[in-house]
Motif scaffolding. Structure first.
Motif, PDB file in Angstrom:
ATOM      1  N   GLY A  74      58.535   7.549 -25.846  1.00  0.00           N
ATOM      2  CA  GLY A  74      57.884   6.102 -25.304  1.00  0.00           C
ATOM      3  C   GLY A  74      56.537   5.886 -25.915  1.00  0.00           C
ATOM      4  O   GLY A  74      56.277   7.125 -26.936  1.00  0.00           O
ATOM      5  N   ASP A  75      56.125   4.836 -25.727  1.00  0.00           N
ATOM      6  CA  ASP A  75      54.734   4.081 -25.759  1.00  0.00           C
ATOM      7  C   ASP A  75      54.047   6.051 -25.579  1.00  0.00           C
ATOM      8  O   ASP A  75      54.135   6.530 -23.854  1.00  0.00           O
ATOM      9  CB  ASP A  75      54.097   3.054 -25.843  1.00  0.00           C
ATOM     10  N   ALA A  76      52.454   5.835 -25.256  1.00  0.00           N
ATOM     11  CA  ALA A  76      51.501   6.851 -25.206  1.00  0.00           C
ATOM     12  C   ALA A  76      51.137   6.339 -23.327  1.00  0.00           C
ATOM     13  O   ALA A  76      51.368   7.283 -22.855  1.00  0.00           O
ATOM     14  CB  ALA A  76      50.182   5.858 -25.566  1.00  0.00           C
ATOM     15  N   ALA A  77      51.799   5.194 -23.110  1.00  0.00           N
ATOM     16  CA  ALA A  77      50.946   5.225 -21.726  1.00  0.00           C
ATOM     17  C   ALA A  77      52.201   5.530 -21.198  1.00  0.00           C
ATOM     18  O   ALA A  77      52.076   6.824 -19.780  1.00  0.00           O
ATOM     19  CB  ALA A  77      50.852   3.550 -21.169  1.00  0.00           C
ATOM     20  N   SER A  78      53.551   5.575 -21.496  1.00  0.00           N
ATOM     21  CA  SER A  78      54.510   5.793 -20.299  1.00  0.00           C
ATOM     22  C   SER A  78      55.428   7.043 -20.324  1.00  0.00           C
ATOM     23  O   SER A  78      54.975   7.725 -19.470  1.00  0.00           O
ATOM     24  CB  SER A  78      56.210   4.832 -21.026  1.00  0.00           C
ATOM     25  N   VAL A  79      54.290   8.145 -21.690  1.00  0.00           N
ATOM     26  CA  VAL A  79      55.022   9.118 -22.016  1.00  0.00           C
ATOM     27  C   VAL A  79      53.433  10.711 -21.466  1.00  0.00           C
ATOM     28  O   VAL A  79      54.255  10.665 -19.778  1.00  0.00           O
ATOM     29  CB  VAL A  79      54.659   9.849 -23.193  1.00  0.00           C
ATOM     30  N   GLN A  80      52.046   9.751 -20.706  1.00  0.00           N
ATOM     31  CA  GLN A  80      51.314  10.218 -19.934  1.00  0.00           C
ATOM     32  C   GLN A  80      51.976  10.400 -18.642  1.00  0.00           C
ATOM     33  O   GLN A  80      51.051  10.797 -18.095  1.00  0.00           O
ATOM     34  CB  GLN A  80      49.765   9.514 -20.339  1.00  0.00           C
ATOM     35  N   SER A  81      52.559   9.250 -18.181  1.00  0.00           N
ATOM     36  CA  SER A  81      52.292   9.197 -16.831  1.00  0.00           C
ATOM     37  C   SER A  81      53.664   9.941 -16.093  1.00  0.00           C
ATOM     38  O   SER A  81      54.739   9.652 -15.269  1.00  0.00           O
ATOM     39  CB  SER A  81      53.102   7.439 -15.956  1.00  0.00           C
ATOM     40  N   ASN A  82      54.928  10.627 -16.935  1.00  0.00           N
ATOM     41  CA  ASN A  82      56.114  10.654 -17.270  1.00  0.00           C
ATOM     42  C   ASN A  82      55.316  12.080 -16.076  1.00  0.00           C
ATOM     43  O   ASN A  82      55.232  12.910 -17.380  1.00  0.00           O
ATOM     44  CB  ASN A  82      56.702  11.311 -18.932  1.00  0.00           C
ATOM     45  N   GLN A  83      56.460  12.057 -15.411  1.00  0.00           N
ATOM     46  CA  GLN A  83      56.775  13.585 -14.643  1.00  0.00           C
ATOM     47  C   GLN A  83      56.730  14.561 -15.415  1.00  0.00           C
ATOM     48  O   GLN A  83      56.618  15.623 -14.804  1.00  0.00           O
ATOM     49  CB  GLN A  83      56.777  13.402 -13.134  1.00  0.00           C
ATOM     50  N   LYS A  84      58.354  14.555 -16.104  1.00  0.00           N
ATOM     51  CA  LYS A  84      58.643  16.477 -16.627  1.00  0.00           C
ATOM     52  C   LYS A  84      57.640  16.158 -17.185  1.00  0.00           C
ATOM     53  O   LYS A  84      57.351  17.600 -17.762  1.00  0.00           O
ATOM     54  CB  LYS A  84      60.185  15.081 -17.259  1.00  0.00           C
TER      55      LYS A  84
END
Length: 271
Positions: A246-256
């Motif tokens: 995903g984009d930067a924001a979604s990746v940074q917040s992804n728990q995995k």
């Protein structure tokens, strides 16, 4: 995973390259485990993950250095799963490596000119029969190589032996050589490795300019801030498998992703 880099907005464009259900086994070790993602025309896509996540192996599969154990790879809507490395290069794939691969016995300019090799008329007989064309091609290649060295800021070092350049500048020469082939996609394997902060910032500006000018980029890098600021979309690997995209924001917040970078879980697959 926190970074102050400003992410780029994902773009919608036709697919240029994809790996579908890619698997790579080394004996009993699964280094790449059912990985699927695409790169669209004009995108800058980052491939990240902890050490040993399978990033460089995935790069090797895409460029033909290693063969898939299962799955398929497509480039420009053509199935290239079994295409050799030189065929992929001729189609418009250009890559750099984690360890700089330049020819120490040549000058800076000559190293960049090697990037034109597939486009030149070569061979002894061709040189005899078409000497003028060969000479003209070489002159044009030298002129274009100088333009590329100017772009990366090293025109003044053109005639210097490549061995006299520091590591950061050798990285730039390798990128200039890759650009010489006028690729459809530029694949960069940890280009910021070994660079200081100033060199990394300069590299980021240069790659962003190339991407803004329309060059598609796929990049493996450990510097998360560098990736977040450059890439429209990010693919995250861990233990050889894709865990996020995903984009930067979604990746940074992804728990995995957070757990992967905190080091939870077992030993990682081969990088």
């Amino acid at each position: 995973m926190r970074t102050q880099a400003t992410p780029r907005t994902p773009i919608e464009a036709p697919q240029l390259m994809s790996i579908q259900s890619g698997v790579k086994r080394f004996g009993g070790l699964v280094a790449v485990d059912n990985v699927t993602f695409e790169v669209r025309q004009g995108e800058a896509v980052g491939l990240i993950g902890p050490n040993g996540a399978g990033k460089s192996t995935t790069f090797n599969l895409i460029t033909g250095v290693d063969g898939l154990s299962a799955g398929e790879i497509f480039f420009q809507q053509e199935n290239i799963t079994h295409a050799p490395l030189h065929r992929r290069s001729a189609m418009g794939m250009a890559r750099t490596f984690q360890i700089v691969r330049l020819f120490s016995g040549l000058t800076v300019l000559e190293n960049v000119m090697l990037g034109f090799h597939p486009q030149l008329v070569d061979g002894f007989i061709a040189s005899l029969l078409r000497f003028r064309k060969v000479a003209a091609d070489e002159r044009r290649s030298a002129e274009r190589a100088m333009e590329l060295l100017q772009f990366v800021g090293l025109a003044q070092r053109a005639d210097d032996p490549i061995s006299t350049l520091p590591h950061g500048q050798q990285r730039l020469v390798e990128i200039a050589r890759a650009l010489a082939s006028e690729p459809g996609i530029l694949l960069l394997d940890e280009p910021a490795a070994g660079l200081n902060d100033e060199e990394t910032a300069g590299l980021g500006r240069m790659l962003r300019q190339l991407n803004d000018d329309g060059l598609t980029i796929l990049i493996v890098e450990h510097d998360i801030g560098f990736i977040m600021s450059l890439c429209h979309r990010i693919v995250v690997l861990d233990h050889g498998a894709k865990i996020a995209e995903g984009d930067a924001a979604s990746v940074q917040s992804n728990q995995k992703v957070i757990e992967a970078y905190l080091g939870t879980g077992g030993a990682h697959a081969k990088n």
